[in-house]
Design a protein around this motif. Structure first.
Motif, PDB file in Angstrom:
ATOM      1  N   GLY A  36       0.810  -1.211   0.000  1.00 29.44           N
ATOM      2  CA  GLY A  36       0.000   0.000   0.000  1.00 29.44           C
ATOM      3  C   GLY A  36       0.840   1.257   0.000  1.00 29.44           C
ATOM      4  N   GLU A  37       1.882   1.257   0.805  1.00 31.28           N
ATOM      5  CA  GLU A  37       2.763   2.429   0.886  1.00 31.28           C
ATOM      6  C   GLU A  37       3.397   2.736  -0.461  1.00 31.28           C
ATOM      7  OE1 GLU A  37       2.915  -0.197   2.991  1.00 31.28           O
ATOM      8  OE2 GLU A  37       2.411   0.639   4.952  1.00 31.28           O
ATOM      9  N   ARG A  38       3.899   1.699  -1.106  1.00 32.54           N
ATOM     10  CA  ARG A  38       4.525   1.902  -2.424  1.00 32.54           C
ATOM     11  C   ARG A  38       3.492   2.298  -3.479  1.00 32.54           C
ATOM     12  NH1 ARG A  38       9.319  -2.596  -2.665  1.00 32.54           N
ATOM     13  NH2 ARG A  38      10.534  -1.633  -0.987  1.00 32.54           N
ATOM     14  N   GLY A  39       2.283   1.796  -3.336  1.00 34.21           N
ATOM     15  CA  GLY A  39       1.221   2.186  -4.253  1.00 34.21           C
ATOM     16  C   GLY A  39       0.913   3.674  -4.164  1.00 34.21           C
ATOM     17  N   ARG A  44       1.499   9.176  -6.479  1.00 29.55           N
ATOM     18  CA  ARG A  44       1.979  10.558  -6.351  1.00 29.55           C
ATOM     19  C   ARG A  44       3.075  10.866  -7.366  1.00 29.55           C
ATOM     20  NH1 ARG A  44       1.765  10.382   0.139  1.00 29.55           N
ATOM     21  NH2 ARG A  44      -0.447  10.896   0.329  1.00 29.55           N
ATOM     22  N   ASP A  45       3.963   9.905  -7.619  1.00 25.35           N
ATOM     23  CA  ASP A  45       5.074  10.128  -8.546  1.00 25.35           C
ATOM     24  C   ASP A  45       4.652  10.055 -10.013  1.00 25.35           C
ATOM     25  OD1 ASP A  45       6.739  10.338  -6.347  1.00 25.35           O
ATOM     26  OD2 ASP A  45       7.578   8.313  -6.557  1.00 25.35           O
ATOM     27  N   GLN A  46       3.766   9.120 -10.342  1.00 31.64           N
ATOM     28  CA  GLN A  46       3.441   8.825 -11.743  1.00 31.64           C
ATOM     29  C   GLN A  46       2.213   9.559 -12.270  1.00 31.64           C
ATOM     30  OE1 GLN A  46       5.472   6.891 -13.633  1.00 31.64           O
ATOM     31  NE2 GLN A  46       6.791   6.716 -11.825  1.00 31.64           N
ATOM     32  N   ARG A  47       1.327   9.989 -11.382  1.00 29.71           N
ATOM     33  CA  ARG A  47       0.068  10.624 -11.778  1.00 29.71           C
ATOM     34  C   ARG A  47      -0.642   9.798 -12.860  1.00 29.71           C
ATOM     35  NH1 ARG A  47      -0.543  15.472  -9.340  1.00 29.71           N
ATOM     36  NH2 ARG A  47       1.341  16.401  -8.531  1.00 29.71           N
ATOM     37  N   CYS A  67      -7.109   3.283  -0.512  1.00 32.46           N
ATOM     38  CA  CYS A  67      -8.156   4.030  -1.203  1.00 32.46           C
ATOM     39  C   CYS A  67      -8.506   5.308  -0.443  1.00 32.46           C
ATOM     40  CB  CYS A  67      -9.392   3.146  -1.378  1.00 32.46           C
ATOM     41  SG  CYS A  67     -10.713   3.926  -2.307  1.00 32.46           S
ATOM     42  N   ARG A  68      -8.684   5.206   0.869  1.00 31.75           N
ATOM     43  CA  ARG A  68      -9.003   6.384   1.680  1.00 31.75           C
ATOM     44  C   ARG A  68      -7.924   7.452   1.541  1.00 31.75           C
ATOM     45  NH1 ARG A  68      -9.815   2.482   5.611  1.00 31.75           N
ATOM     46  NH2 ARG A  68     -11.988   1.884   5.734  1.00 31.75           N
ATOM     47  N   ARG A  69      -6.678   7.026   1.621  1.00 38.25           N
ATOM     48  CA  ARG A  69      -5.569   7.991   1.534  1.00 38.25           C
ATOM     49  C   ARG A  69      -5.474   8.622   0.151  1.00 38.25           C
ATOM     50  NH1 ARG A  69      -0.664   5.890   5.394  1.00 38.25           N
ATOM     51  NH2 ARG A  69      -1.986   5.351   7.166  1.00 38.25           N
ATOM     52  N   LEU A  70      -5.682   7.810  -0.885  1.00 37.83           N
ATOM     53  CA  LEU A  70      -5.651   8.373  -2.237  1.00 37.83           C
ATOM     54  C   LEU A  70      -6.789   9.367  -2.431  1.00 37.83           C
ATOM     55  CD1 LEU A  70      -4.769   5.252  -4.418  1.00 37.83           C
ATOM     56  CD2 LEU A  70      -3.284   7.181  -3.823  1.00 37.83           C
ATOM     57  N   ARG A  71      -7.964   9.042  -1.911  1.00 33.53           N
ATOM     58  CA  ARG A  71      -9.114   9.923  -2.062  1.00 33.53           C
ATOM     59  C   ARG A  71      -8.933  11.250  -1.327  1.00 33.53           C
ATOM     60  NH1 ARG A  71      -9.864   8.966  -5.943  1.00 33.53           N
ATOM     61  NH2 ARG A  71     -11.116   7.379  -6.866  1.00 33.53           N
ATOM     62  N   SER A  72      -8.048  11.276  -0.322  1.00 31.04           N
ATOM     63  CA  SER A  72      -7.857  12.517   0.428  1.00 31.04           C
ATOM     64  C   SER A  72      -7.168  13.592  -0.408  1.00 31.04           C
ATOM     65  CB  SER A  72      -7.060  12.267   1.713  1.00 31.04           C
ATOM     66  OG  SER A  72      -5.709  11.970   1.421  1.00 31.04           O
ATOM     67  N   ASP A  73      -6.431  13.186  -1.482  1.00 31.88           N
ATOM     68  CA  ASP A  73      -5.771  14.219  -2.283  1.00 31.88           C
ATOM     69  C   ASP A  73      -5.741  13.954  -3.785  1.00 31.88           C
ATOM     70  OD1 ASP A  73      -2.682  13.287  -0.687  1.00 31.88           O
ATOM     71  OD2 ASP A  73      -3.594  12.359  -2.423  1.00 31.88           O
ATOM     72  N   THR A  74      -6.542  13.005  -4.274  1.00 32.75           N
ATOM     73  CA  THR A  74      -6.621  12.785  -5.718  1.00 32.75           C
ATOM     74  C   THR A  74      -7.991  12.205  -6.076  1.00 32.75           C
ATOM     75  OG1 THR A  74      -5.616  11.701  -7.637  1.00 32.75           O
ATOM     76  CG2 THR A  74      -5.595  10.471  -5.594  1.00 32.75           C
ATOM     77  N   ASP A  75      -8.393  12.410  -7.308  1.00 30.77           N
ATOM     78  CA  ASP A  75      -9.644  11.817  -7.770  1.00 30.77           C
ATOM     79  C   ASP A  75      -9.404  10.795  -8.876  1.00 30.77           C
ATOM     80  OD1 ASP A  75      -8.951  13.530  -9.791  1.00 30.77           O
ATOM     81  OD2 ASP A  75     -10.898  14.488  -9.958  1.00 30.77           O
ATOM     82  N   VAL A  76      -8.209  10.223  -8.902  1.00 35.39           N
ATOM     83  CA  VAL A  76      -7.868   9.205  -9.886  1.00 35.39           C
ATOM     84  C   VAL A  76      -8.862   8.043  -9.772  1.00 35.39           C
ATOM     85  CG1 VAL A  76      -6.209   8.013  -8.367  1.00 35.39           C
ATOM     86  CG2 VAL A  76      -5.984   7.797 -10.833  1.00 35.39           C
TER      87      VAL A  76
END
Length: 94
Positions: A36-39, A44-47, A67-76
């Motif tokens: 998860g950490e590497r994901g 963040r690096d690859q967008r 998923c929760r962490r990604l949703r906090s700063d991206t809408d990918v």
């Protein structure tokens, strides 16, 4: 035109390689992450254009937390990859 990137967050190497094989055949650039950490770092690096995320990641951060962490700063867009079939698992994924 450059290839669209997809990040695959999957701890099972065989599954990750199979998903990558099919995505590459369709013209996508694939970045794999086994935790998860590497994901999160890869996103963040690859967008990427999309994330394919294993819900059942082992260790300190499962797929739902990723998923929760990604949703906090991206809408990918995130496609959940799981063997779980319980109704509560589906609701949590949403």
């Amino acid at each position: 035109m450059s290839e669209a990137t997809i990040v695959v967050v999957e701890d099972d190497q065989h599954i990750a390689d199979l998903v990558e094989l099919y995505l590459r055949q369709e013209g996508f650039r694939v970045v794999q992450a086994a935790t998860g950490e590497r994901g999160i770092e890869a996103v963040r690096d690859q967008r990427p254009r999309m994330v394919i995320l294993d819900v059942g990641l082992p260790g300190g951060m499962d797929g739902l937390e990723v998923c929760r962490r990604l949703r906090s700063d991206t809408d990918v867009p995130i496609l959940m990859l799981t063997a779980r079939d319980g109704e509560i698992d589906r609701v949590l994924g949403l």
